[in-house]
Design an enzyme around this catalytic site. Structure first.
Site, PDB file in Angstrom:
ATOM      1  N   CYS A  43       0.834  -1.216   0.000  1.00  0.00           N
ATOM      2  CA  CYS A  43       0.000   0.000   0.000  1.00  0.00           C
ATOM      3  C   CYS A  43       0.863   1.258   0.000  1.00  0.00           C
ATOM      4  CB  CYS A  43      -0.921  -0.023   1.220  1.00  0.00           C
ATOM      5  SG  CYS A  43      -1.798   1.518   1.444  1.00  0.00           S
ATOM      6  N   CYS A  48      -1.484   1.700  -3.095  1.00  0.00           N
ATOM      7  CA  CYS A  48      -2.508   2.744  -2.876  1.00  0.00           C
ATOM      8  C   CYS A  48      -1.943   4.153  -2.807  1.00  0.00           C
ATOM      9  CB  CYS A  48      -3.259   2.498  -1.566  1.00  0.00           C
ATOM     10  SG  CYS A  48      -3.511   0.794  -1.133  1.00  0.00           S
ATOM     11  N   LYS A  51      -0.065   5.437  -6.015  1.00  0.00           N
ATOM     12  CA  LYS A  51      -1.110   5.447  -7.062  1.00  0.00           C
ATOM     13  C   LYS A  51      -2.019   6.656  -6.906  1.00  0.00           C
ATOM     14  CE  LYS A  51      -4.839   4.226  -6.236  1.00  0.00           C
ATOM     15  NZ  LYS A  51      -5.331   2.859  -6.038  1.00  0.00           N
ATOM     16  N   TYR A 178      -9.251  -3.279 -10.940  1.00  0.00           N
ATOM     17  CA  TYR A 178      -8.896  -2.025 -10.254  1.00  0.00           C
ATOM     18  C   TYR A 178      -7.690  -1.350 -10.906  1.00  0.00           C
ATOM     19  CZ  TYR A 178     -11.559  -3.107  -5.955  1.00  0.00           C
ATOM     20  OH  TYR A 178     -12.527  -3.351  -5.038  1.00  0.00           O
ATOM     21  N   GLU A 182      -7.544   2.131 -13.080  1.00  0.00           N
ATOM     22  CA  GLU A 182      -6.919   3.290 -12.440  1.00  0.00           C
ATOM     23  C   GLU A 182      -5.752   3.801 -13.291  1.00  0.00           C
ATOM     24  OE1 GLU A 182      -8.160   2.391  -7.826  1.00  0.00           O
ATOM     25  OE2 GLU A 182      -6.141   1.885  -8.418  1.00  0.00           O
ATOM     26  N   HIS A 437     -26.963  21.969   0.160  1.00  0.00           N
ATOM     27  CA  HIS A 437     -27.063  22.519  -1.194  1.00  0.00           C
ATOM     28  C   HIS A 437     -26.096  23.691  -1.397  1.00  0.00           C
ATOM     29  CE1 HIS A 437     -29.069  23.347  -4.954  1.00  0.00           C
ATOM     30  NE2 HIS A 437     -29.103  24.625  -4.631  1.00  0.00           N
ATOM     31  N   GLU A 442     -25.773  15.817  -2.135  1.00  0.00           N
ATOM     32  CA  GLU A 442     -27.188  16.005  -1.789  1.00  0.00           C
ATOM     33  C   GLU A 442     -28.099  15.081  -2.615  1.00  0.00           C
ATOM     34  OE1 GLU A 442     -29.142  19.764  -2.844  1.00  0.00           O
ATOM     35  OE2 GLU A 442     -27.490  20.186  -4.216  1.00  0.00           O
TER      36      GLU A 442
HETATM   37  P1  NDP Z   1      -8.481  -7.405 -10.177  1.00  0.00           P
HETATM   38  O1  NDP Z   1      -8.826  -8.640  -9.455  1.00  0.00           O
HETATM   39  O2  NDP Z   1      -9.166  -6.145  -9.820  1.00  0.00           O
HETATM   40  O3  NDP Z   1      -8.713  -7.631 -11.724  1.00  0.00           O
HETATM   41  C1  NDP Z   1      -8.051  -8.634 -12.414  1.00  0.00           C
HETATM   42  C2  NDP Z   1      -8.373  -8.517 -13.870  1.00  0.00           C
HETATM   43  O4  NDP Z   1      -7.498  -9.352 -14.613  1.00  0.00           O
HETATM   44  C3  NDP Z   1      -9.775  -8.922 -14.213  1.00  0.00           C
HETATM   45  O5  NDP Z   1     -10.252  -8.078 -15.233  1.00  0.00           O
HETATM   46  C4  NDP Z   1      -9.616 -10.358 -14.719  1.00  0.00           C
HETATM   47  O6  NDP Z   1     -10.499 -10.721 -15.735  1.00  0.00           O
HETATM   48  C5  NDP Z   1      -8.230 -10.323 -15.333  1.00  0.00           C
HETATM   49  N1  NDP Z   1      -7.490 -11.580 -15.181  1.00  0.00           N
HETATM   50  C6  NDP Z   1      -7.354 -12.331 -14.074  1.00  0.00           C
HETATM   51  N2  NDP Z   1      -6.561 -13.373 -14.312  1.00  0.00           N
HETATM   52  C7  NDP Z   1      -6.175 -13.303 -15.591  1.00  0.00           C
HETATM   53  C8  NDP Z   1      -5.367 -14.098 -16.449  1.00  0.00           C
HETATM   54  N3  NDP Z   1      -4.790 -15.204 -16.006  1.00  0.00           N
HETATM   55  N4  NDP Z   1      -5.201 -13.694 -17.723  1.00  0.00           N
HETATM   56  C9  NDP Z   1      -5.793 -12.587 -18.183  1.00  0.00           C
HETATM   57  N5  NDP Z   1      -6.558 -11.804 -17.432  1.00  0.00           N
HETATM   58  C10 NDP Z   1      -6.762 -12.148 -16.150  1.00  0.00           C
HETATM   59  O7  NDP Z   1      -6.888  -7.295 -10.065  1.00  0.00           O
HETATM   60  P2  NDP Z   1      -5.873  -6.081 -10.072  1.00  0.00           P
HETATM   61  O8  NDP Z   1      -4.594  -6.701 -10.490  1.00  0.00           O
HETATM   62  O9  NDP Z   1      -6.389  -4.919 -10.820  1.00  0.00           O
HETATM   63  O10 NDP Z   1      -5.797  -5.689  -8.535  1.00  0.00           O
HETATM   64  C11 NDP Z   1      -5.433  -6.668  -7.561  1.00  0.00           C
HETATM   65  C12 NDP Z   1      -6.141  -6.413  -6.269  1.00  0.00           C
HETATM   66  O11 NDP Z   1      -5.564  -5.280  -5.643  1.00  0.00           O
HETATM   67  C13 NDP Z   1      -7.616  -6.059  -6.422  1.00  0.00           C
HETATM   68  O12 NDP Z   1      -8.422  -7.197  -6.447  1.00  0.00           O
HETATM   69  C14 NDP Z   1      -7.877  -5.210  -5.212  1.00  0.00           C
HETATM   70  O13 NDP Z   1      -8.258  -6.031  -4.149  1.00  0.00           O
HETATM   71  C15 NDP Z   1      -6.543  -4.567  -4.921  1.00  0.00           C
HETATM   72  N6  NDP Z   1      -6.537  -3.162  -5.387  1.00  0.00           N
HETATM   73  C16 NDP Z   1      -7.422  -2.300  -4.813  1.00  0.00           C
HETATM   74  C17 NDP Z   1      -7.454  -0.982  -5.218  1.00  0.00           C
HETATM   75  C18 NDP Z   1      -8.443  -0.060  -4.594  1.00  0.00           C
HETATM   76  O14 NDP Z   1      -8.968  -0.380  -3.539  1.00  0.00           O
HETATM   77  N7  NDP Z   1      -8.741   1.085  -5.211  1.00  0.00           N
HETATM   78  C19 NDP Z   1      -6.554  -0.467  -6.243  1.00  0.00           C
HETATM   79  C20 NDP Z   1      -5.689  -1.470  -6.789  1.00  0.00           C
HETATM   80  C21 NDP Z   1      -5.690  -2.755  -6.366  1.00  0.00           C
HETATM   81  P3  NDP Z   1     -12.073 -10.995 -15.592  1.00  0.00           P
HETATM   82  O15 NDP Z   1     -12.502 -10.602 -14.212  1.00  0.00           O
HETATM   83  O16 NDP Z   1     -12.674 -10.114 -16.617  1.00  0.00           O
HETATM   84  O17 NDP Z   1     -12.261 -12.417 -15.873  1.00  0.00           O
END
Ligand code: NDP
Length: 448
Positions: A43, A48, A51, A178, A182, A437, A442
């Site tokens: 983080c 976080c 980012k 995510y 982002e 307001h 709101e």
């Molecule tokens: P996410 O779990 O958010 O998303 C993963 C994405 O990658 C999905 O679109 C999924 O596809 C795709 N995917 C998964 N496995 C594969 C694969 N083997 N090949 C191709 N595509 C794949 O992961 P992130 O990496 O973006 O983030 C990791 C974690 O970090 C998040 O789950 C979250 O918990 C945390 N995070 C939180 C943030 C916040 O709170 N703002 C910011 C950044 C990270 P599909 O689902 O379409 O099948």
């Protein structure tokens, strides 16, 4: 005298590990922590915090443009990536120092090296020394997963993205979650040509469908490209350092950087967990009970390594509850209900509770209230970008069971509104609250 060198040995000084170490020490435990990289964890060091600073930096692109409509004489502005990158990394250093100070002030001994489990009470340090502890806490977090295919080594992950020498002019982002959304927003605002390539046809699985669709629509209208149902086949590196991405069902894409954001896997490999009989689940995460205890009585685990909810505030709560349970004489568990979450996309998303689809399948009859509006600031700025607020209400009780928002400052607004959802307030309670307001928030008390 204790039979052990320490009451608690924590492996991993991220959000969960540092909180557990600090509170355990405050409860009187003799605590040590080992960290192989930098105190602060994902983080603070490569997640976080940096980012969010990039998100702020990126937003100036729109703010500077909009400022002209508000009467400001803004000359053409250039963006300098190394300035932002270095300032962000300097802030990361500052926070890293604060985290270290927290440990020192609480008399937690820090080992700046890798540690592995050598037995139920034994920890082996990379330097060769073995120490003993009455309890061991594993808080090693998670690590980005990159799919295996030819040329994947030419890609980067969120670990490297904060250190790029230059801002890319063309970036391909693998994944649709995510991190993908982002960073698509961040690099788009910095002027890059951004293409998101996802294996399914869905972005941000788990968020409410209408909110996801709104982000997709706004992102596309801004010029972010999407390739759905696409599988990476090959990355070729050209002599000039640029990349050619070959995708199974589409045309190749030329770019400078490929960023993979395809999920994060619990960091359990090579940790020696088998030496203490620690069981893992199918995803390779440490299986724990409600008190974060693993299958070995003296070993606990918190945060992403347990793959419960991969969010910093959750890891912190788990670490705190562990310390109170084991050293504070106050056994307590973490309440995972109604955890608010946000996506810091452009515009951002905030959500808490059930999506419409979840509520329909779990509760049967639900009432949906929405407000689809253009923020005042966007109207004057001629920015054709609409916010969407959505409230999901249990028709039987009138309780608000979900709030989903996309629009300027949505996460800031949602955090406050999440208190009401968590407290089980009704739609009538929202309606009874006088509007503040003029504000965007709101809309939440004016939903029809
Ligand atoms: P996410 O779990 O958010 O998303 C993963 C994405 O990658 C999905 O679109 C999924 O596809 C795709 N995917 C998964 N496995 C594969 C694969 N083997 N090949 C191709 N595509 C794949 O992961 P992130 O990496 O973006 O983030 C990791 C974690 O970090 C998040 O789950 C979250 O918990 C945390 N995070 C939180 C943030 C916040 O709170 N703002 C910011 C950044 C990270 P599909 O689902 O379409 O099948």
């Amino acid at each position: 005298m204790s039979d052990y060198d320490y009451d608690l040995f924590v492996i991993g000084a991220g959000s969960g590990g540092v909180r557990a170490a600090r509170i355990s020490a405050a409860h009187g435990a003799k605590v040590a922590v080992a960290e192989e990289y930098r105190v602060g964890g994902t983080c603070v060091i490569r997640g976080c915090v940096p980012k969010k600073l990039l998100v702020y930096g990126a937003h100036f692109a729109e703010d500077l443009k909009d400022a002209r409509r508000f009467g400001w004489n803004v000359p053409d502005c250039d963006f300098d990536w190394p300035t932002l990158r270095d300032n962000v990394l300097a802030d990361v250093d500052r926070l890293n120092g604060i985290y270290q100070e927290t440990l020192d002030n609480n008399k937690v001994e820090t080992f700046h090296e890798r540690a592995t489990v050598a037995g139920p009470h034994d920890v082996k340090l990379a330097s060769g020394r073995t120490v003993t502890a009455k309890y061991i806490l594993i808080a090693t977090g998670a690590w980005p997963v990159v799919p295996e295919f030819e040329g994947a080594e030419h890609s980067i992950t969120s670990n490297e993205v904060f250190h790029l020498d230059e801002a890319p002019t063309r970036i391909v982002i693998g994944g649709g979650g995510y991190i993908a959304n982002e960073f698509a927003g961040i690099f788009h605002e910095f002027g890059a040509h951004v293409t998101i390539v996802n294996r399914s046809d869905t972005i941000l699985r788990g968020y409410d469908a209408q909110i996801r669709d709104r982000l997709l629509q706004i992102s596309m209208s801004k010029g972010i490209n999407f390739r759905f149902n696409a599988e990476f086949e090959k990355i070729e590196k050209n002599d000039d350092g640029t990349l050619c991405i070959r995708i199974k069902n589409g045309d190749p894409i030329a770019c400078d950087v490929v960023l993979f954001a395809t999920g994060r896997q619990p960091n359990t490999k090579g940790l020696g967990l088998e030496n203490a009989g620690i069981e893992l689940d199918k995803q390779g995460a440490i299986s724990v009970d409600e008190y974060s205890k693993s299958s070995c009585d003296s070993i606990y685990a918190v945060g992403d390594v347990t793959n419960r909810v991969q969010l910093t505030p959750v890891a912190i709560r788990e670490g705190h509850a562990f310390a109170d349970t084991v050293f504070g004489g106050n056994p307590r568990t973490v309440d995972y209900g109604c955890i608010p979450s946000a996506v810091f996309s452009h515009p951002p998303i905030g959500a808490v509770g059930m999506t419409e689809a979840e509520a329909r399948s779990r509760l049967g009859t639900v009432k949906i209230y929405t407000s689809d509006f253009r923020a005042m600031k966007n109207v004057l700025a001629n920015r054709n970008e609409r916010a969407l607020y959505k409230m999901v209400v249990d028709a039987a009780t009138n309780r608000v069971v979900g709030l989903h928002m996309i629009g300027p400052d949505a996460p800031e607004i949602l955090q406050a509104a999440a208190v009401a959802v968590k407290a089980g307030l009704t739609k009538q309670d929202f309606d009874d609250t006088v509007a503040l307001h003029p504000s965007m928030a709101e809309e939440l008390v004016l939903l029809k």
